[in-house]
Every structure is written in C-alpha cells, then in structure tokens.
Design a protein around this motif. Structure first.
Motif, PDB file in Angstrom:
ATOM      1  N   GLN A   8      -0.087   3.913  -2.034  1.00 54.45           N
ATOM      2  CA  GLN A   8       0.788   3.927  -0.861  1.00 54.45           C
ATOM      3  C   GLN A   8       2.258   3.821  -1.261  1.00 54.45           C
ATOM      4  OE1 GLN A   8      -0.006   4.641   1.933  1.00 54.45           O
ATOM      5  NE2 GLN A   8       1.583   4.020   3.337  1.00 54.45           N
ATOM      6  N   HIS A  56      -1.619   1.240   8.521  1.00 48.75           N
ATOM      7  CA  HIS A  56      -2.488   1.995   7.618  1.00 48.75           C
ATOM      8  C   HIS A  56      -3.852   1.347   7.450  1.00 48.75           C
ATOM      9  CE1 HIS A  56      -1.928  -0.981   4.472  1.00 48.75           C
ATOM     10  NE2 HIS A  56      -0.603  -0.841   4.569  1.00 48.75           N
ATOM     11  N   TRP A  70      -3.703   6.296   5.217  1.00 49.85           N
ATOM     12  CA  TRP A  70      -2.797   5.736   4.226  1.00 49.85           C
ATOM     13  C   TRP A  70      -1.522   6.554   4.117  1.00 49.85           C
ATOM     14  CZ3 TRP A  70      -2.880   1.212   1.742  1.00 49.85           C
ATOM     15  CH2 TRP A  70      -4.081   0.468   1.787  1.00 49.85           C
ATOM     16  N   LYS A 379       1.678   6.993  10.151  1.00 52.41           N
ATOM     17  CA  LYS A 379       0.237   6.873   9.860  1.00 52.41           C
ATOM     18  C   LYS A 379      -0.636   7.453  10.968  1.00 52.41           C
ATOM     19  CE  LYS A 379       1.870   4.469   6.495  1.00 52.41           C
ATOM     20  NZ  LYS A 379       2.176   5.184   5.228  1.00 52.41           N
TER      21      LYS A 379
END
Length: 387
Positions: A8, A56, A70, A379
């Motif tokens: 991420q 996320h 993600w 997201k």
C-alpha cells in the motif's frame, strides 16, 4: 498485514509522484476555455458500486460497500461473462453485475511485491482469460481452471530493456505501462522508459514460443532519454511523449494511447499508423471541449474505447490548479466533451455535480453506455452511466 502495508505504501508513493508532476505543470496552465461549439453533452450519472470511501480494510470480498480495496487501478470489462476485472495491488478482483466483489487472482499467485500495472482481455471464449503486465517487467496470461486459475508467464525479465527478437531471448520489457490485444491475438505493450510500443506474436503456448518486434514510436536513444519531437506517422516515424500511462483497443484492432506528456489521445492502427484524435499544442495542455480541431487536454492518464471505436473515453487532470480529475470522451473525427465536473465536490450525482479524487483506471463497456472508474486514494469503484 505487513505485506499488505508495504504494498500500500509503495503504491501510494507512486501515485504521489504523478500528483507532484501534475501540480508542477498545473501551476502554469492558463485559464480553461469554455468553447464547446458543436458539442452535444450526454446526460451522465455517477454512482459508487463497490468499496467504502477511504477504508482499505484488509482487502475483503463482499457485495458493494462491504468490499474493500487496497489500491484499485487499471481495469477491463469482459463481455464474455459481463465481469469487471480490477488490478488491486498484487491481486486481481472481479465485480459482477450485482456488484459482488471476489478475489480472482489471489495474493501469492505472483511475487507479493510485484504490482500489476495493467490488464486486458486475452483471446478465447472463457470469461476471465486475461493478460497483465507487472512492475517487475513480466507479462502473464491467466485463465480460469478448475477451482482456481491457470498462469502462464509470457515474458520473464527482471532487468529491463528494449530488445526485440525471439521471445525471452533478451531484455524486452522495461517500465511497462500498458497492454492490449489485437483481434488476431497479437499482444501489444508499451515500454515507458523508451517511449516505444512493441508487439508479441505467440507461435505456441506449449511450448511457449514467439517473437517481439518494434511496432510504433521512435525509441529514445538511451533509457529514460529525452523524447523525440512530436510526430504522427507510420511505425517509428511517429513519436510519443514521456510517461505514456495506458493503452486500450477496440474490436477492429485500433489502439488508443494515453500520451501523458503530449496531452493527447493517440490512435494506432493495426498497421502501425499513429495519429492524434485532437490537436497537439506543444505540451501546453488545458481541458477544452469542442470540435477535434479545437479541443485540448491537460495530461491524459487513462483510456478505454467502445467496441466500434466511435467513443474513446479518457481521464485528465482537469482544468488545473487544485481542481479534481475528470472523465472525458472523444468521438474521433467529431468532438471532445467533458462528462464530469472538475470543480465539483467529491461525491456521486449527475455529471455536473459528481467529482472524483484520483482516477487510477477506467474501463468502458462495449456499447459505451457505462464507464467504470477506479479511485486508488478513495478505495472505491464507481460507475458512470451515460445516456
């Protein structure tokens, strides 16, 4: 959890670099033009169909808002099974017509740090037969098989290069940013560090044999070298600007390139002829609607086309400054129109009231009535319905 966090942070830093580049450019962009001569703007509605804004989670599957993403970026819509496929970091997610999100290619299927850069449909009758390119200079084919997927690595090169010849005989891929497929099965990809498009002809998958060739765009003299002056034309008589970020194709085999630095959508025919779908303005891009002879764009980041190529959708950085990115449409040979509002507050609504935060990928249905938009910062996956 640590692996997810590393992925991420890496992805967000990459997106951040693009945003920094945009901000540097946009500080000198002149005021946008309101010229919309001869443009008929369709009615547009934007809705969020999957994911929760800003959350996320842990990449959970589920229906609509119960799902979590993600780093959703590049996407492709598969008319063989009416499924949307989303590159989500190092995995691929699927979304059906009821907004059910599932993990199609799971974590650990490839390297946990090998981010997926783009995906496209691969030839075949089975829905979910896809090609994708990765950060580590790989090209893969995946297809459904039994209770999982079948994977085939087409190019395997950790060290980047711009070579041609027999498949995997040299370093043939370097900084890949786009992949698409022609109707005859030819694979096309873009080497962003060399500003050139290449083709792969597969002779056989078992054993894997084939060849890589230059297709369009004059390659830079050195890796990350200066782009050649802007030019349309055949094959390497044409040139692309730096940072090409996406390619797509229609059913006839025409390809569309998001030429970021040249502020253009370029079209490449199956014979390798490169043309611009609206005017080139020497890198001084603004978002301007109107006939293609007058229209302009402020950076082009993503592209997708209808099956017949009559509508080509693309994303830009909007009017400039701190305004939000927008979804636009070019009707080749006719006009360019902005579908969403660069100055709208973030959220769902009609085209004039809906706003995006970031656009990491777009995917149009074959008929062009729907365009899906992936937002890596928020997201979520959003749907743009066009009437």
């Amino acid at each position: 959890m640590k692996k997810y966090l590393i992925i991420q942070l890496f992805c967000l830093s990459a997106v951040g670099l693009l945003l920094v580049s945009a901000c540097k450019k946009n500080t000198v962009v002149p005021p946008p033009s309101s010229d919309s001569t001869h443009v008929v703007k369709p009615n547009v509605t934007v809705t969020t169909i999957a994911g929760k804004v800003g959350d996320h989670g842990n990449g959970e599957d589920g229906n609509g808002v119960a799902a979590r993403f993600w780093n959703p970026t590049k996407m492709v819509f598969d008319p063989r099974n009416n499924m949307l496929y989303v590159a989500d970091g190092t995995v691929i997610r699927s979304i059906d017509q009821q907004n059910n999100v599932a993990t199609y290619m799971p974590l650990h299927a490839i390297s946990n740090f090998n981010e997926i850069m783009d995906i496209d449909l691969a030839p075949g009758t089975a829905g979910g037969t896809l090609y994708f390119i990765s950060k580590e200079n790989d090209i893969w084919k995946i297809e459904p098989g039994g209770d999982g997927i079948i994977k085939t690595k087409i190019i395997d090169r950790i060290y980047g290069g711009n070579e041609v010849g027999a498949l995997n005989a040299a370093d043939q891929i370097d900084g890949p940013t786009g992949i698409t497929t022609g109707p005859n099965g030819t694979i096309y990809f873009f080497n962003s560090f060399w500003n050139s498009m290449h083709s792969i002809n597969i002779n056989s998958f078992n054993p894997l044999t084939g060849s890589v060739a230059f297709f369009a765009g004059k390659a830079t003299e050195t890796r990350n070298g200066n782009a050649w002056p802007f030019a349309d034309g055949a094959g390497n008589a044409a040139s692309f600007g730096g940072s090409v970020s996406d390619i797509a194709s229609d059913a006839g085999g025409n390809m569309y390139v998001a030429d970021f630095r040249n502020d253009l959508v370029r079209m490449v025919t199956p014979s390798g002829m490169v043309s611009s779908l609206f005017q080139y303005k020497d890198g001084w891009g603004i978002d301007k609607d109107g006939p293609v002879s007058l229209a302009q764009a402020n950076r082009v980041t993503n592209v997708s086309a209808t099956g017949d190529g009559r509508m080509v959708f693309f994303a830009t950085y909007g009017d400039g400054g701190n305004y939000l990115p927008v979804l636009r449409m070019v009707r080749p040979g006719k006009d360019v129109v902005t579908l969403t509002n660069t100055r709208a507050t973030y959220g769902d609504g009609t085209g004039s009231s809906a706003g995006f935060s970031t656009i990491g990928g777009i995917a149009a249905t074959t008929d062009g009535k729907t365009v899906f938009v992936a937002e890596p910062y928020k997201k979520v996956i959003r749907k743009v319905t066009i009437q």
